[in-house]
Design a protein around this motif. Sequence first.
Motif, PDB file in Angstrom:
ATOM      1  N   ASP A   1       0.795  -1.338   0.028  1.00 18.20           N
ATOM      2  CA  ASP A   1      -0.105  -0.188  -0.205  1.00 18.20           C
ATOM      3  C   ASP A   1       0.907   1.345   0.009  1.00 18.20           C
ATOM      4  O   ASP A   1       2.160   1.182   0.166  1.00 18.20           O
ATOM      5  CB  ASP A   1      -0.996  -0.050   1.290  1.00 18.20           C
ATOM      6  N   GLY A   2       0.082   2.339  -0.327  1.00 18.37           N
ATOM      7  CA  GLY A   2       0.851   3.685  -0.397  1.00 18.37           C
ATOM      8  C   GLY A   2       0.417   4.589  -1.279  1.00 18.37           C
ATOM      9  O   GLY A   2      -0.688   4.439  -1.963  1.00 18.37           O
ATOM     10  N   GLN A   3       0.863   6.080  -1.252  1.00 23.99           N
ATOM     11  CA  GLN A   3       0.387   7.201  -1.760  1.00 23.99           C
ATOM     12  C   GLN A   3       1.558   7.362  -2.836  1.00 23.99           C
ATOM     13  O   GLN A   3       2.488   7.470  -2.419  1.00 23.99           O
ATOM     14  CB  GLN A   3       0.310   8.321  -1.015  1.00 23.99           C
ATOM     15  N   ILE A   4       0.922   7.701  -4.267  1.00 19.90           N
ATOM     16  CA  ILE A   4       2.019   7.884  -5.123  1.00 19.90           C
ATOM     17  C   ILE A   4       1.806   9.684  -5.440  1.00 19.90           C
ATOM     18  O   ILE A   4       0.692   9.949  -5.937  1.00 19.90           O
ATOM     19  CB  ILE A   4       1.807   7.308  -6.405  1.00 19.90           C
ATOM     20  N   PRO A   5       2.643  10.348  -4.949  1.00 21.96           N
ATOM     21  CA  PRO A   5       2.551  11.966  -5.184  1.00 21.96           C
ATOM     22  C   PRO A   5       2.733  12.199  -6.784  1.00 21.96           C
ATOM     23  O   PRO A   5       2.876  11.455  -7.684  1.00 21.96           O
ATOM     24  CB  PRO A   5       3.779  12.315  -4.428  1.00 21.96           C
ATOM     25  N   ALA A   6       2.789  13.531  -7.006  1.00 18.49           N
ATOM     26  CA  ALA A   6       2.812  13.999  -8.344  1.00 18.49           C
ATOM     27  C   ALA A   6       4.165  13.731  -9.356  1.00 18.49           C
ATOM     28  O   ALA A   6       4.113  13.384 -10.305  1.00 18.49           O
ATOM     29  CB  ALA A   6       2.623  15.460  -8.317  1.00 18.49           C
ATOM     30  N   ASP A   7       5.210  13.647  -8.496  1.00 15.30           N
ATOM     31  CA  ASP A   7       6.465  13.536  -8.959  1.00 15.30           C
ATOM     32  C   ASP A   7       6.849  12.088  -9.085  1.00 15.30           C
ATOM     33  O   ASP A   7       7.763  11.417  -9.850  1.00 15.30           O
ATOM     34  CB  ASP A   7       7.636  14.115  -8.254  1.00 15.30           C
ATOM     35  N   GLY A   8       6.057  11.031  -8.780  1.00 13.19           N
ATOM     36  CA  GLY A   8       5.952   9.614  -8.849  1.00 13.19           C
ATOM     37  C   GLY A   8       6.936   8.846  -7.740  1.00 13.19           C
ATOM     38  O   GLY A   8       7.035   7.801  -7.946  1.00 13.19           O
ATOM     39  N   LYS A   9       7.699   9.647  -7.015  1.00 17.17           N
ATOM     40  CA  LYS A   9       8.497   9.251  -6.151  1.00 17.17           C
ATOM     41  C   LYS A   9       8.001   9.006  -4.447  1.00 17.17           C
ATOM     42  O   LYS A   9       7.277   9.788  -4.199  1.00 17.17           O
ATOM     43  CB  LYS A   9       9.781  10.163  -5.826  1.00 17.17           C
ATOM     44  N   THR A  10       8.015   7.569  -4.023  1.00 13.10           N
ATOM     45  CA  THR A  10       7.327   7.443  -2.903  1.00 13.10           C
ATOM     46  C   THR A  10       7.788   6.286  -2.191  1.00 13.10           C
ATOM     47  O   THR A  10       8.886   5.664  -2.648  1.00 13.10           O
ATOM     48  CB  THR A  10       5.826   6.742  -3.342  1.00 13.10           C
ATOM     49  N   THR A  11       7.437   5.949  -0.901  1.00 11.11           N
ATOM     50  CA  THR A  11       7.684   4.727  -0.219  1.00 11.11           C
ATOM     51  C   THR A  11       6.578   4.114   0.188  1.00 11.11           C
ATOM     52  O   THR A  11       5.701   4.558   0.774  1.00 11.11           O
ATOM     53  CB  THR A  11       8.595   5.336   1.041  1.00 11.11           C
ATOM     54  N   LEU A  12       6.310   2.671  -0.291  1.00 14.25           N
ATOM     55  CA  LEU A  12       5.566   1.848   0.003  1.00 14.25           C
ATOM     56  C   LEU A  12       5.534   0.952   1.150  1.00 14.25           C
ATOM     57  O   LEU A  12       6.695   0.869   1.528  1.00 14.25           O
ATOM     58  CB  LEU A  12       5.101   1.050  -1.381  1.00 14.25           C
ATOM     59  N   THR A  13       4.498   0.449   1.768  1.00 14.35           N
ATOM     60  CA  THR A  13       4.581  -0.404   2.772  1.00 14.35           C
ATOM     61  C   THR A  13       4.220  -1.774   2.256  1.00 14.35           C
ATOM     62  O   THR A  13       3.121  -1.838   1.792  1.00 14.35           O
ATOM     63  CB  THR A  13       3.886   0.023   4.024  1.00 14.35           C
ATOM     64  N   ALA A  14       4.947  -2.832   2.690  1.00 16.96           N
ATOM     65  CA  ALA A  14       4.459  -4.051   2.260  1.00 16.96           C
ATOM     66  C   ALA A  14       4.421  -4.945   3.632  1.00 16.96           C
ATOM     67  O   ALA A  14       5.241  -4.796   4.677  1.00 16.96           O
ATOM     68  CB  ALA A  14       5.704  -4.866   1.526  1.00 16.96           C
ATOM     69  N   ARG A  15       3.301  -5.728   3.677  1.00 17.87           N
ATOM     70  CA  ARG A  15       3.250  -6.713   4.771  1.00 17.87           C
ATOM     71  C   ARG A  15       2.444  -7.896   4.516  1.00 17.87           C
ATOM     72  O   ARG A  15       2.159  -8.149   3.440  1.00 17.87           O
ATOM     73  CB  ARG A  15       2.154  -6.125   5.894  1.00 17.87           C
ATOM     74  N   GLY A  16       2.627  -8.794   5.285  1.00 15.97           N
ATOM     75  CA  GLY A  16       2.012 -10.335   5.079  1.00 15.97           C
ATOM     76  C   GLY A  16       2.464 -11.381   6.063  1.00 15.97           C
ATOM     77  O   GLY A  16       2.956 -10.948   7.115  1.00 15.97           O
ATOM     78  N   LEU A  17       1.960 -12.631   5.504  1.00 15.01           N
ATOM     79  CA  LEU A  17       2.505 -13.740   6.298  1.00 15.01           C
ATOM     80  C   LEU A  17       3.567 -14.727   5.479  1.00 15.01           C
ATOM     81  O   LEU A  17       3.319 -14.851   4.304  1.00 15.01           O
ATOM     82  CB  LEU A  17       1.112 -14.683   6.504  1.00 15.01           C
ATOM     83  N   THR A  18       4.375 -15.074   6.036  1.00 15.47           N
ATOM     84  CA  THR A  18       5.458 -15.914   5.359  1.00 15.47           C
ATOM     85  C   THR A  18       4.959 -17.240   4.666  1.00 15.47           C
ATOM     86  O   THR A  18       3.834 -17.684   5.283  1.00 15.47           O
ATOM     87  CB  THR A  18       6.590 -16.320   6.164  1.00 15.47           C
ATOM     88  N   GLY A  19       5.718 -17.937   3.783  1.00 18.85           N
ATOM     89  CA  GLY A  19       5.219 -19.014   3.114  1.00 18.85           C
ATOM     90  C   GLY A  19       6.244 -20.074   3.974  1.00 18.85           C
ATOM     91  O   GLY A  19       6.661 -19.939   5.160  1.00 18.85           O
ATOM     92  N   PRO A  20       6.671 -21.184   2.915  1.00 18.10           N
ATOM     93  CA  PRO A  20       7.850 -22.115   3.354  1.00 18.10           C
ATOM     94  C   PRO A  20       9.083 -21.485   4.092  1.00 18.10           C
ATOM     95  O   PRO A  20       9.436 -20.330   3.655  1.00 18.10           O
ATOM     96  CB  PRO A  20       8.126 -22.793   2.369  1.00 18.10           C
ATOM     97  N   SER A  21       9.652 -21.901   5.035  1.00 16.07           N
ATOM     98  CA  SER A  21      10.659 -21.547   5.749  1.00 16.07           C
ATOM     99  C   SER A  21      11.817 -21.353   4.986  1.00 16.07           C
ATOM    100  O   SER A  21      12.843 -20.445   5.309  1.00 16.07           O
ATOM    101  CB  SER A  21      10.772 -22.142   7.005  1.00 16.07           C
ATOM    102  N   ALA A  22      12.047 -22.357   4.163  1.00 18.22           N
ATOM    103  CA  ALA A  22      13.208 -22.378   3.140  1.00 18.22           C
ATOM    104  C   ALA A  22      13.425 -20.719   2.400  1.00 18.22           C
ATOM    105  O   ALA A  22      14.577 -20.389   2.110  1.00 18.22           O
ATOM    106  CB  ALA A  22      13.221 -23.287   1.927  1.00 18.22           C
ATOM    107  N   TYR A  23      12.590 -19.973   2.511  1.00 12.99           N
ATOM    108  CA  TYR A  23      12.417 -18.616   1.550  1.00 12.99           C
ATOM    109  C   TYR A  23      12.690 -17.653   2.457  1.00 12.99           C
ATOM    110  O   TYR A  23      12.313 -16.303   2.196  1.00 12.99           O
ATOM    111  CB  TYR A  23      11.227 -18.546   0.653  1.00 12.99           C
ATOM    112  N   THR A  24      12.565 -17.696   3.720  1.00 12.45           N
ATOM    113  CA  THR A  24      12.836 -16.496   4.709  1.00 12.45           C
ATOM    114  C   THR A  24      14.187 -16.606   5.288  1.00 12.45           C
ATOM    115  O   THR A  24      15.029 -17.214   5.536  1.00 12.45           O
ATOM    116  CB  THR A  24      11.717 -16.906   5.813  1.00 12.45           C
TER     117      THR A  24
END
Length: 459
Positions: free
Chosen positions: A396-419
Amino acid sequence: MSALSRLCFAGFVLPGLSLPGFCLTVFAALGIGPASAETRVALVIGNGAYVSTAQLPNPSHDAEDVANSLKRSGFEVIQGVDLRQADMQDLTIRFARAASRADVAIFYYSGHAMQYNGVNYLMPVDAALTDEADLKRFVRVDDIVNDLQQAKNLRILVLDSCRDNPLADMLKRSATRAASVGRGLSKVEAPRGTIVSFSTQSGQVAADGAGRNSPYTTAFLKHIEEPHEIGDIFRDISSDVYDASGKTQLPELSLSIIGKFYLNGPVSVTIAPAAPQGPPRADPCASAEAHWKAADTIGTGGAFEDHLARFSSCSFASLAKARIEGLKQKVALAPATGESKTFDGKTFDGRWDVTVNCVGAGKALGYTRALSGTVANGVFHAEDLDQRTNSTLVIDGQIPADGKTTLTARGLTGPSAYTINNSAPGSPYAYTIDAQFERTRGSGKRNEARACNLVFVKR
């Protein structure tokens, strides 16, 4: 040993010249000597088996291959792999002493590093980082630069170490006073007679690579033994990394050398007939310094090219070439001419496809994940649920007029081998993404824990 060295040491004598006199005269005129006359030393370190943070698979291979390459180029190599604090200090002390009697000195490091308040630090494998006091266990890059300055002719600092370091985030959270803990490394300007090369731009994170060597060290090994001028070699290394990374990783390069240096340059000797006596000719380089100062003040490609055209064989020609190359790289990274960097509030509205590509880090496997997203009134939202593993990712995030932004990501992990920390499936996670959107495309980089690149494409 060069062909000229073999000729002298074999006892070849020209009529009317003694062997010692002939050899010393030619060596002095060319600025070269037999292999034993130029002392070359290098300290090569590869740290990957970290105890308190993500392990890196490539540095031990990088160090081994770089050490062998430099030995073939006549270097006395001090080498260390997976060094603890005490061992790392011992080797840097040995190197400081060796550099003080050397003509050419190289320091090469592959492993974790970080910047704190603008100071760069290299990390031993046993170092922990609970607060800023623990930085005393690290090696300061400034100290290495000072040690290099003792070498007489050429000094080279190579840091293939801008990998994502989770300990930097720990320090940021625990700092007891105002401090700056930036991503990657802080820029180091090359002192005179020095080349400084980082695997990526200051403040950015480099990939560790999926092969035997990192992308940067792969390019370094390809070019360092070539019989080319040393400045051209490092420009070629930067170009290779930039191209191989899909133009996402551009090495930081700072050169401050006057004249031409070769680690493996060809040796040629021409004995020309004596020139007829006559009035002394004007020095073609007499006004080169004044012209260079003017060109450097103007700072345009045209000014540097004019200096090259007038003084191509004089002292500042190499600097002019470096400035021209630097301007070309900036142009390559800049947005296309005429492309607006300011958009209206609904420019980005619509449906977007998102691809997240995370490289392997330590024992964690790499992966690629696709999401579907939307932008409405400048508000970005994308999500994905993997039915097989029940892992989730929401951005999620807000995109300002110049297109430069910082988004936030969140979620739940899958298989342990990828963490990163072998987390149990279903564990919550979160991170931020620095992103830049254009009209129909965008790109982003994950800021925490591991290196991930994101590509956004508008449908």
